[in-house]
Design a protein around this motif. Structure first.
Motif, short mmCIF file in Angstrom:
data_model
loop_
_atom_site.label_atom_id
_atom_site.label_comp_id
_atom_site.label_asym_id
_atom_site.label_seq_id
_atom_site.Cartn_x
_atom_site.Cartn_y
_atom_site.Cartn_z
N SER A 57 0.83 -1.20 0.00
CA SER A 57 0.00 0.00 0.00
C SER A 57 0.86 1.25 0.00
CB SER A 57 -0.92 0.01 1.22
OG SER A 57 -1.81 -1.08 1.16
N PHE A 58 0.41 2.22 -0.80
CA PHE A 58 1.08 3.51 -0.93
C PHE A 58 0.07 4.59 -0.61
CE2 PHE A 58 2.81 0.41 -3.84
CZ PHE A 58 4.18 0.56 -3.72
N GLU A 59 0.49 5.62 0.16
CA GLU A 59 -0.44 6.67 0.57
C GLU A 59 -0.02 8.02 0.03
OE1 GLU A 59 -1.45 6.72 4.75
OE2 GLU A 59 -1.00 4.58 4.90
N GLU A 60 -1.02 8.75 -0.45
CA GLU A 60 -0.81 10.11 -0.96
C GLU A 60 -0.22 11.00 0.13
OE1 GLU A 60 -3.37 13.36 -3.48
OE2 GLU A 60 -4.41 12.27 -1.87
N ASP A 61 -0.72 10.86 1.37
CA ASP A 61 -0.25 11.69 2.49
C ASP A 61 1.23 11.47 2.79
OD1 ASP A 61 -2.80 12.66 2.70
OD2 ASP A 61 -3.29 11.59 4.55
N CYS A 62 1.79 10.37 2.31
CA CYS A 62 3.21 10.05 2.53
C CYS A 62 3.98 10.11 1.21
CB CYS A 62 3.34 8.67 3.17
SG CYS A 62 2.68 8.59 4.84
N ASN A 63 3.53 10.99 0.30
CA ASN A 63 4.19 11.17 -1.00
C ASN A 63 4.25 9.89 -1.82
OD1 ASN A 63 4.70 13.95 -0.61
ND2 ASN A 63 6.43 13.41 0.70
N TRP A 64 3.21 9.06 -1.71
CA TRP A 64 3.09 7.83 -2.48
C TRP A 64 4.23 6.85 -2.21
CZ3 TRP A 64 -1.56 6.87 -3.80
CH2 TRP A 64 -2.43 7.91 -4.15
N LYS A 65 4.70 6.86 -0.96
CA LYS A 65 5.71 5.89 -0.55
C LYS A 65 5.04 4.65 0.04
CE LYS A 65 9.44 9.15 0.19
NZ LYS A 65 10.45 9.63 1.13
N LEU A 66 5.77 3.54 0.05
CA LEU A 66 5.26 2.28 0.60
C LEU A 66 5.04 2.44 2.11
CD1 LEU A 66 4.59 -0.74 0.32
CD2 LEU A 66 7.03 -1.20 0.68
N THR A 67 3.78 2.22 2.54
CA THR A 67 3.44 2.40 3.95
C THR A 67 2.89 1.14 4.62
OG1 THR A 67 1.24 3.19 3.34
CG2 THR A 67 2.95 4.87 3.71
N SER A 68 2.63 0.09 3.83
CA SER A 68 2.07 -1.12 4.44
C SER A 68 2.32 -2.32 3.54
CB SER A 68 0.56 -0.94 4.64
OG SER A 68 -0.04 -2.13 5.08
N ILE A 69 2.62 -3.45 4.17
CA ILE A 69 2.79 -4.72 3.47
C ILE A 69 1.84 -5.73 4.11
CG2 ILE A 69 4.37 -6.62 2.90
CD1 ILE A 69 6.70 -4.61 3.21
N THR A 70 1.13 -6.48 3.26
CA THR A 70 0.24 -7.54 3.74
C THR A 70 0.59 -8.82 3.01
OG1 THR A 70 -1.53 -5.91 4.04
CG2 THR A 70 -2.17 -8.23 4.06
N THR A 71 0.70 -9.91 3.76
CA THR A 71 1.00 -11.19 3.13
C THR A 71 0.09 -12.28 3.67
OG1 THR A 71 2.70 -12.82 2.60
CG2 THR A 71 2.80 -11.85 4.81
N ALA A 72 -0.19 -13.23 2.79
CA ALA A 72 -0.92 -14.45 3.16
C ALA A 72 -0.07 -15.66 2.81
CB ALA A 72 -2.26 -14.49 2.42
N SER A 73 1.20 -15.44 2.52
CA SER A 73 2.08 -16.51 2.07
C SER A 73 2.71 -17.27 3.24
CB SER A 73 3.21 -15.96 1.20
OG SER A 73 4.14 -16.98 0.89
N PRO A 74 2.56 -18.60 3.26
CA PRO A 74 3.24 -19.38 4.29
C PRO A 74 4.76 -19.42 4.11
CG PRO A 74 2.05 -20.82 2.78
CD PRO A 74 1.73 -19.41 2.39
#
Length: 156
Positions: A57-74
């Motif tokens: 996830s990238f947020e406009e409020d953070c200058n479109w920088k990576l702000t979150s990672i989500t994984t479902a991979s074992p």
């Protein structure tokens, strides 16, 4: 890519990277989901990499920088352990071993999706999602500076 580092990212995928830097590292996403902002926050984009079981996830409020990672991979490990697929009790025991402190538990169940819950630890920007008492997703982000209400970007 296989090792989660709280506050930092996933191996070379570090919080604070731009969308262009992510494309250079892991390629184009399978899907891009754009979400409009509201009065409290700006727009956001979630990039889904289906073959990796990964969302960024990238947020406009953070200058479109990576702000979150989500994984479902074992295949992605937390402190060397595969937590995906473990019971909520087993996962929470591991969190105690890692000395991560208290988690806030929230029931996310709806009529459409019953038996869902979240264990959140805002101190470590860590969310654990459970479906029928089994860990299905891990989500984490950069650490936050409470005074400035801005992320603390890792050094690259």
């Amino acid at each position: 890519m296989k090792d989660i580092t709280l506050g930092q990212g996933l191996d070379k995928v570090k919080f604070g990277l731009t969308r262009q830097e992510i494309i250079k590292l892991i390629g184009e996403p399978s899907e891009v989901e754009a979400m409009d902002g509201d009065k409290d926050s700006g727009a956001m984009e979630a990039w889904h990499f289906d073959e990796l079981h990964l969302s960024l996830s990238f947020e406009e409020d953070c200058n479109w920088k990576l702000t979150s990672i989500t994984t479902a991979s074992p295949e992605i490990l937390f402190e060397g352990i595969d937590l995906i697929g473990l019971s909520q009790g087993e996962v929470m025991e591991q969190m105690e071993v890692f000395n991560l402190g208290e988690f806030e538990l929230e029931d996310l169940s709806t009529d459409v999706i019953p038996n869902q819950s979240l264990a959140a630890n805002p101190d470590f920007s860590l969310n654990l999602f459970f479906d029928h008492d089994i860990l299905t997703e891990i989500q984490w982000g950069p650490f936050w500076d409470d005074e400035s209400e801005m992320p603390i970007w890792p050094e690259n």
